[in-house]
Design an enzyme around this catalytic site. Structure first.
Site, PDB file in Angstrom:
ATOM      1  CB  SER A 166      -1.064  -0.219   1.276  1.00 57.32           C
ATOM      2  OG  SER A 166      -1.031   1.130   1.300  1.00 57.32           O
ATOM      3  CE1 TYR A 201      -4.288  -2.752   5.290  1.00 60.10           C
ATOM      4  CE2 TYR A 201      -3.369  -0.432   4.527  1.00 60.10           C
ATOM      5  CZ  TYR A 201      -4.102  -2.040   4.696  1.00 60.10           C
ATOM      6  OH  TYR A 201      -4.356  -1.852   2.994  1.00 60.10           O
TER       7      TYR A 201
END
Lengths: 330, 283
Positions: free
Chosen positions: A149, A162
């Site tokens: 990401s 995350y």
């Protein structure tokens, strides 16, 4: 191993394993590979959702099998690889995209939730990479694609686990590339995909202890766009690929002014990632049990519509600018 | 645990569930029985020797060969074991598809046959390229593996080219029993030069050493001390890469230990099956 002009493989007839194939990026990727004529092996926890995806893939004329798998179980991931070999005789591409997320002020995030996110997002990828590379090394060819990401480059507040896991995934890919370089395994590639905000159900599935609803931070892009980037990586492998110009801008910004970017993104997450109007009950989301239902590619954040609107607005701004410039010149 | 739920309809899979197994008495010279099984889109032949009901071992042949060169070993083992030597598709008496199968194709066929004939976990004795096929089972069907004897495993990663392998094959001839030459000539003709060369190509592409860590069953790497095709360094490397591997050399033997030194190989096999450490020289 030079990644400039590296030659990958044909997508048609390739055997592709995709984890997290029941929703979001994984599902969009599975459908695109199926449309391009690859044989797909679909993995996620929800069997009924996987069956649905398999049926959609078969509608495109592709061969597909559904293998319910929890990626945190190393033995189950090994069995997933064996299922691919048993049914299709080979394993050419492995896409790690199964991930979960959770948001909470650091001290309010339950420790076991924190650990679970790291377990799924990091050890899940490690298990996938081990299985994939076992087969790739015995064949001498293969492409491993890890979905990270832009939060694997620029951190985010509240989503510590995350953002940590996405940083770790980038590091894992790079470390594997180095090892393959040393063993001169030229036919094997490891690539990282860095998507910006994508219109997937991950926000609805997130564990949340902030008391506020989780929303997608604009600009939002469609999962199909990530799927295209992944299919392109199979043909021409590259180290890292950012999906979404917003993400590329953010990366550039963080290179030029890291401290400023950190602060700006923190503010943005606080203002737009977490709703200021809509409250939310504390939940562990889909960390331990998958969300019931048949799953979906999109999360209802209108990635496509928003992209279209942004493009229209950009075009309008350009036309206005040109018109203004012309008038000024006269 | 995961299991594949959606299987595309496959003729071989359907047939594998209800295989038709037929037998014929001693069609292959010296063997007790011939067995034909309708699996893997073929009619797989296997020759058997030994008492009914005795524990079984399965032999897997090398490039261009068949069950026939396992006869001397089978005769040595037949007192206590039932030796079943299978012909892989395209070799011996098993018809193959027009295009030669690669190592994976052969191992999938072997797996289908092992399942159809209910021979999961039966000890496997493989020679040469048969070792590559048996090791490949671990990538898709590890539940089928019993103890393994790898005899003269190919292909040495330091010599993965046609000329090197051809030269080594020629060098091996003086160390084999001369009776092997006419026997192999017939088997090579049966499989045909095109399939022979195509299979050879697939053998060179297969990296057996990268798959050994998947084998968790006890395994012995056996090589003839004079074998030029599988040199000592290669044999030791394979044994070292096996999680439960042993390395045994047979003095004076070449590549096809099963044909040229059957007494010693039988001794080593029995030792492995009885879970004794096979001694150097199989004594």
């Amino acid at each position: 191993m030079s990644y400039e002009g590296a030659i990958g493989m044909r997508v048609k007839d390739a055997v592709v394993v995709i984890t997290g194939a029941s929703s979001g990026i994984g599902r969009a990727t599975a459908l695109l590979f199926a449309r391009k004529g690859a044989a797909v092996v679909l993995a996620a926890r929800r069997e009924e959702a996987l069956q649905q995806v398999a049926a959609e893939c078969e509608k495109h004329g592709a061969r597909a099998i559904a293998v319910p798998t929890d990626v945190t179980n190393a033995a189950a991931v090994e069995a997933l690889g064996r299922a691919a070999i048993r049914h299709f005789g080979r394993l050419d591409v492995w896409v790690n995209s199964a991930a979960v997320t959770g948001v909470a002020p650091f001290l309010e995030m339950p420790l076991e939730d924190f650990r679970r996110i790291l377990d799924v997002n990091i050890m899940g990828y490690v298990h996938g990479a081990r299985t994939a590379l076992t087969y790739f090394r015995s064949q001498g060819t293969g492409v491993l694609i890890n979905v990270s990401s832009v939060l694997g480059v620029v951190p985010q507040p509240y989503g510590h686990a995350y953002t940590m896991s996405k940083h770790a995934v980038r590091a894992l890919s790079a470390s594997l590339r180095q090892e393959l370089h040393l063993s001169e395994a030229r036919g094997i590639h490891v690539c990282t995909v860095l998507p910006a905000t994508i219109d997937t159900p991950i926000y609805q599935h997130a564990a949340n202890y902030t008391g506020r609803q989780v929303r997608a931070i604009p600009p939002v892009y469609s999962p199909e766009r990530v799927a295209h980037a992944i299919v392109d990586l199979v043909r021409t492998p590259r180290r890292e690929v950012v999906v979404g110009p917003g993400g590329r801008g953010l990366m550039l910004q963080s290179h030029l002014a890291p401290a400023l970017t950190e602060r700006l993104l923190a503010r943005q997450v606080d203002r737009t990632h977490l709703s200021r109007k809509k409250p939310a009950d504390a939940t562990s989301g889909n960390l331990y049990e998958p969300t019931p239902g048949l799953g979906s590619v999109h999360g209802g954040w209108h990635g496509r519509r928003r992209t279209a609107t942004r493009r229209l607005a950009t075009a309008a701004a350009l036309i206005t600018a040109i018109a203004v410039l012309r008038r000024v010149r006269r | 645990m995961s299991s594949p739920r959606k299987v595309p309809p496959k003729a071989s899979a359907r047939r594998a569930r209800s295989p038709r197994i037929t037998t014929a008495a001693a069609v292959s010279a010296g063997w007790g029985l011939s067995e034909f099984t309708e699996v893997a889109e073929s009619r797989v032949h296997a020759a058997a020797l030994g008492p009914d009901g005795a524990p079984e071992v399965v032999c897997v042949h090398g490039l261009g060969c068949s069950h026939r060169y396992f006869l001397p070993l089978a005769q040595q083992l037949a007192a206590h074991l039932r030796v079943v030597a299978v012909d892989l598709p395209g070799f011996g008496q098993t018809p193959g598809p027009p295009a030669a199968l690669d190592i994976r194709g052969l191992s999938l066929a072997l797996a289908d046959w092992l399942r159809a004939t209910r021979r999961a976990r039966v000890p496997l004795i493989a020679n040469s390229a048969g070792c590559q096929v048996v090791v490949d089972l671990a990538t898709h069907s590890p539940e089928l593996l019993g103890p393994i004897v790898l005899v003269g495993a190919t292909v040495d990663r330091r010599a993965r080219s046609h000329p090197q392998q051809l030269w080594r094959l020629i060098c091996d001839v003086p160390f084999e029993n001369p009776a092997l030459v006419p026997l192999l000539a017939r088997d090579y003709l049966t499989c045909g030069p095109r399939r022979f060369l195509a299979t050879f190509q697939h053998m060179l592409a297969d990296r057996i050493e990268e798959k050994l860590r998947l084998i968790r069953v006890p395994a012995a790497v056996v090589r003839g001390k004079r074998d030029p095709i599988a040199p000592a360094a290669w044999g030791r490397e394979l044994a070292a890469r096996l999680p439960a591997g042993r390395y045994v050399e047979v003095a004076g033997a070449g590549h096809a230990v099963n044909f040229s030194s059957p007494v010693k190989l039988a001794r080593i096999t029995r030792a492995l099956l009885e879970d004794r450490m096979p001694d150097e020289d199989g004594a």
